[in-house]
Design a protein around this motif. Structure first.
Motif, PDB file in Angstrom:
ATOM      1  N   ASN A 118       0.564  -1.202   0.065  1.00  0.00           N
ATOM      2  CA  ASN A 118       0.329   0.323   0.035  1.00  0.00           C
ATOM      3  C   ASN A 118       0.952   1.378   0.230  1.00  0.00           C
ATOM      4  OD1 ASN A 118      -2.184   2.518   0.451  1.00  0.00           O
ATOM      5  ND2 ASN A 118      -1.264   1.629   2.800  1.00  0.00           N
ATOM      6  N   LYS A 120       3.700   1.803  -1.261  1.00  0.00           N
ATOM      7  CA  LYS A 120       4.383   2.025  -2.121  1.00  0.00           C
ATOM      8  C   LYS A 120       3.593   2.313  -3.003  1.00  0.00           C
ATOM      9  CE  LYS A 120       8.113  -0.977  -3.829  1.00  0.00           C
ATOM     10  NZ  LYS A 120       9.088  -0.159  -3.516  1.00  0.00           N
ATOM     11  N   LEU A 121       2.337   2.384  -3.136  1.00  0.00           N
ATOM     12  CA  LEU A 121       1.465   2.273  -4.287  1.00  0.00           C
ATOM     13  C   LEU A 121       0.935   3.714  -4.492  1.00  0.00           C
ATOM     14  CD1 LEU A 121      -0.526  -0.730  -4.507  1.00  0.00           C
ATOM     15  CD2 LEU A 121       0.326   0.097  -6.432  1.00  0.00           C
ATOM     16  N   LEU A 122       1.554   4.212  -2.781  1.00  0.00           N
ATOM     17  CA  LEU A 122       1.027   5.505  -2.846  1.00  0.00           C
ATOM     18  C   LEU A 122       2.392   6.476  -2.802  1.00  0.00           C
ATOM     19  CD1 LEU A 122      -1.267   5.774   0.842  1.00  0.00           C
ATOM     20  CD2 LEU A 122      -1.765   5.848  -1.494  1.00  0.00           C
ATOM     21  N   ASN A 191       1.346  15.077   2.599  1.00  0.00           N
ATOM     22  CA  ASN A 191      -0.780  15.613   2.159  1.00  0.00           C
ATOM     23  C   ASN A 191      -0.931  14.342   2.504  1.00  0.00           C
ATOM     24  OD1 ASN A 191       0.558  14.837   0.177  1.00  0.00           O
ATOM     25  ND2 ASN A 191      -0.884  16.191  -1.104  1.00  0.00           N
ATOM     26  N   ARG A 192      -0.097  12.659   1.523  1.00  0.00           N
ATOM     27  CA  ARG A 192      -0.318  11.773   2.233  1.00  0.00           C
ATOM     28  C   ARG A 192       0.040  10.402   2.875  1.00  0.00           C
ATOM     29  NH1 ARG A 192      -0.487   9.646  -3.920  1.00  0.00           N
ATOM     30  NH2 ARG A 192      -1.903  11.341  -4.746  1.00  0.00           N
ATOM     31  N   LEU A 195      -2.825   8.501   4.444  1.00  0.00           N
ATOM     32  CA  LEU A 195      -3.311   6.913   3.863  1.00  0.00           C
ATOM     33  C   LEU A 195      -2.537   6.431   4.515  1.00  0.00           C
ATOM     34  CD1 LEU A 195      -4.843   8.527   0.320  1.00  0.00           C
ATOM     35  CD2 LEU A 195      -5.782   8.403   2.380  1.00  0.00           C
TER      36      LEU A 195
ATOM     37  N   LEU B 117      -1.246  -0.687 -10.913  1.00  0.00           N
ATOM     38  CA  LEU B 117      -2.044  -0.514 -10.041  1.00  0.00           C
ATOM     39  C   LEU B 117      -1.737   1.513  -9.319  1.00  0.00           C
ATOM     40  CD1 LEU B 117      -2.226  -4.116  -7.628  1.00  0.00           C
ATOM     41  CD2 LEU B 117      -4.441  -3.012  -9.742  1.00  0.00           C
ATOM     42  N   ARG B 118      -1.119   1.023  -9.854  1.00  0.00           N
ATOM     43  CA  ARG B 118      -0.729   2.278  -9.092  1.00  0.00           C
ATOM     44  C   ARG B 118      -1.756   4.093  -9.521  1.00  0.00           C
ATOM     45  NH1 ARG B 118       4.668   4.461  -6.417  1.00  0.00           N
ATOM     46  NH2 ARG B 118       5.567   2.502  -8.092  1.00  0.00           N
ATOM     47  N   PHE B 121      -4.503   4.269  -6.520  1.00  0.00           N
ATOM     48  CA  PHE B 121      -4.207   4.447  -5.371  1.00  0.00           C
ATOM     49  C   PHE B 121      -3.794   5.864  -5.403  1.00  0.00           C
ATOM     50  CE2 PHE B 121      -4.163   0.371  -2.417  1.00  0.00           C
ATOM     51  CZ  PHE B 121      -4.257  -0.023  -3.581  1.00  0.00           C
ATOM     52  N   ASP B 122      -4.198   7.126  -6.792  1.00  0.00           N
ATOM     53  CA  ASP B 122      -3.566   7.881  -6.610  1.00  0.00           C
ATOM     54  C   ASP B 122      -4.978   8.573  -6.456  1.00  0.00           C
ATOM     55  OD1 ASP B 122      -3.053   9.791  -9.231  1.00  0.00           O
ATOM     56  OD2 ASP B 122      -2.169   9.883  -6.699  1.00  0.00           O
ATOM     57  N   VAL B 123      -4.807   9.004  -4.677  1.00  0.00           N
ATOM     58  CA  VAL B 123      -6.003   9.654  -4.311  1.00  0.00           C
ATOM     59  C   VAL B 123      -5.431  10.641  -2.847  1.00  0.00           C
ATOM     60  CG1 VAL B 123      -8.246   8.219  -4.459  1.00  0.00           C
ATOM     61  CG2 VAL B 123      -6.187   7.853  -3.053  1.00  0.00           C
ATOM     62  N   GLU B 124      -6.562  11.584  -2.336  1.00  0.00           N
ATOM     63  CA  GLU B 124      -5.797  12.566  -1.190  1.00  0.00           C
ATOM     64  C   GLU B 124      -6.926  12.244  -0.661  1.00  0.00           C
ATOM     65  OE1 GLU B 124      -3.545  15.133  -1.456  1.00  0.00           O
ATOM     66  OE2 GLU B 124      -2.808  13.765  -3.367  1.00  0.00           O
ATOM     67  N   TYR B 153      -7.503   2.553  -3.063  1.00  0.00           N
ATOM     68  CA  TYR B 153      -7.392   2.546  -1.793  1.00  0.00           C
ATOM     69  C   TYR B 153      -8.407   2.303  -1.345  1.00  0.00           C
ATOM     70  CZ  TYR B 153      -5.778   4.191   1.905  1.00  0.00           C
ATOM     71  OH  TYR B 153      -5.007   4.703   3.434  1.00  0.00           O
TER      72      TYR B 153
END
Lengths: 217, 340
Positions: A118, A120-122, A191-192, A195, B117-118, B121-124, B153
């Motif tokens: 997770n 890494k994906l973020l 900012n993440r 998450l 998948l990246r 997961f691109d969210v704030e 996510y």
């Protein structure tokens, strides 16, 4: 080839140059082969590294020692000891003794892998095993909490002991989460952070819950 | 090759020995066995003929192998049988290297597939919170296709939260799972529901011509689990049947309505809308019902038996038999003592 006939290298002129490539760093490990040292030294070196990382977890400063030289010895030892202590904690201990150990083991490692993926994906900059190392080492406060809970349960299992166990487990859970956040959240864009922190929170919450609901037979 | 000309029931079988023989018909039926060596028709071959054919094919193969081996040995010396084995050994090693390389590259590409998948997961954090709240608010405009964010996510975290809540519910209801682990069951249930029902509804959407992609469906259903999480979190701790039913209809109903409305806005045709949304609504609500009653605390059940003589059947399943029967005995004894 007529022009090459007078090209000759006289034996008087020495051939100069550097054949050996100069070695840049002279770390003590490369001066001698580690095969020759006594076994005690090898083991002590690894144990010292693991111990240093334990200290880093208990006093989470922003040092990069935990991240740089990652190893999975500490997490393995912690995971196995936690799983052993959590064993046999339900009504039918003779039936659930086995799965209990496997459950804890799988939860810890599977959870750590998921959190790492997770992060890494973020967009995290930390590597896979470094993250596993940090998450595994931060289980140390919870293992200490488990030890304390077991000792408290030896004394008795009333409401007072439940309150003591609750306080200890909550404190250690907070410590674990803060320690791992201190190491892992830095590798994320600012900012993440939330998450990344939430799955870590969930992960340690599940482990704390298992510790708190442990009742020996 | 042997061939049989002419039909008839009398087929005298040819003798397997020799290849260039023409046999006269044995009976007067008129089936003549003709030696057609170059004919490839093996439909009427007898068993021995097949065996003979296989033998011949094998010999041909060995000849080819020998030729290939000889061609390779043209560079080196002729090593005889040992050379043949060395060639085979080298070929085997080569094959293993190829297989290993292929597996390694496949594993590497699987690892690199994480980058696929990246984008999901691109969210704030603000967006996640907004979407969580939105998942409880049914939209009103169903004539205009509603936008669904294809994000994974939030749904993934919600599924894990549901797993944690389920684990808590199982522990407090003292469910004992014999052939497996609590964690395995919880993870299997939640992930199975999310992935399985998403795929099923996606398939139905494909049949009903709805405009939705797989990622969007996963996202929609995942956010729909937010209502489940809230309901179970409250009702696993406060055990009242009536409270659960209120939450089931209220919270569960709201999240189902939202999902249904979004799907309706993307489907054309009354029958299709009915099929798709009916299935989704049924599955979603029934899942919440199942999660509540499968791991129900038995204390509730005992409280119920004080009011009526018959015990609800679900409680019996989740509990050990001797404890349940003891409880029933105790309560019936109490009831009998009260009535006397």
């Amino acid at each position: 080839f007529a022009g090459l006939a007078d090209v000759s290298i006289s034996e008087d002129i020495p051939v100069e140059g550097e054949i050996t490539v100069p070695v840049g760093s002279h770390s003590p490990d490369e001066d001698y082969s580690t095969l020759d040292e006594p076994v005690r030294e090898t083991i002590m070196r690894d144990l010292k590294a693991v111990g240093k990382k334990f200290v880093h977890v208990m006093y989470p400063k922003k040092s990069s020692a935990l991240l740089r030289d990652w190893d999975l010895w500490g997490p393995l030892v912690l995971c196995v000891s936690l799983a052993l202590m959590l064993q046999g904690g339900s009504a039918d201990s003779k039936e659930d003794g086995g799965p209990q150990f496997a459950e804890v083991f799988v939860i810890i490692w599977f959870g750590a892998v998921v959190i790492t993926l997770n992060s890494k994906l973020l967009g995290g900059t930390i590597s896979f095993f470094q993250s596993l190392c940090v998450l595994g080492y931060c289980v140390l406060p919870l293992t200490v909490a488990m030890l304390v809970c077991r000792l408290v349960l030896l004394a008795g299992s009333g409401t007072v002991s439940f309150i003591i166990r609750l306080i200890v487990v909550v404190a250690m859970f907070g410590w674990s989460t803060l320690a791992s956040t201190a190491f892992l959240a830095d590798s994320q864009p600012p900012n993440r952070k939330a998450l990344v922190v939430y799955p870590i929170f969930l992960f340690y919450f599940v482990i704390s819950w298992m510790i708190l609901t442990f009742t020996p037979q | 090759r042997w061939g049989r000309a002419g039909g008839g029931g009398s087929g005298g079988r040819a003798e397997p020995s020799g290849r260039r023989r023409c046999l006269a018909p044995a009976q007067g039926g008129g089936s003549a066995v003709i030696d057609m060596e170059n004919m490839d028709d093996t439909s009427g071959s007898s068993f021995e003929d097949m065996g003979e054919m296989h033998q011949r094919m094998k010999e041909e193969e060995e000849e080819e192998e020998g030729e290939a081996g000889a061609a390779e040995e043209e560079d080196g010396e002729f090593l005889g049988m040992k050379g043949l084995r060395g060639q085979l050994g080298r070929q085997v090693a080569d094959q293993m290297w190829q297989v290993g390389k292929r597996q390694a590259s496949r594993a590497f590409s699987l690892y690199a597939n994480i980058d696929i998948l990246r984008p999901y997961f691109d969210v704030e954090p603000v967006q996640v919170r907004a979407r969580l709240l939105e998942s409880m608010i049914p939209v009103k405009m169903i004539n205009f296709p509603q936008k669904i964010a294809g994000e994974l996510y939030g749904p993934l975290m919600l599924v894990f939260t549901l797993v944690a809540i389920l684990l808590h519910g199982m522990k407090t209801s003292d469910t004992i799972i014999r052939e497996g682990t609590l964690m395995g069951t919880a993870i299997g249930t939640c992930f199975g529901y999310w992935l399985g029902v998403s795929s099923f509804i996606y398939f139905l959407a494909y049949l009903c011509n709805a405009q939705i992609t797989m990622v969007q469906m996963l996202s929609l259903l995942g956010y729909g689990l937010f209502g489940h999480c809230i309901t179970l979190f409250v009702t696993y701790n406060i055990h009242f049947h009536s409270l659960f039913y209120i939450f089931w209809l209220g919270v569960g109903g709201l999240s189902t309505l939202r999902m249904v409305a979004v799907l309706v806005s993307r489907t054309v045709g009354h029958t299709q809308r009915l099929i798709l949304c009916g299935t989704l609504a049924a599955l979603h609500m029934l899942f919440l019902l199942y999660l509540h009653f499968a791991y129900h605390k038995v204390v509730e059940g005992i409280l119920d038996t004080l009011e009526g003589p018959n015990m609800p059947p679900f409680q019996r399943v989740a509990r050990d038999i001797p404890v349940v029967s003891n409880a029933v005995l105790n309560t019936t004894a109490k009831a009998i003592a009260l009535t006397l």
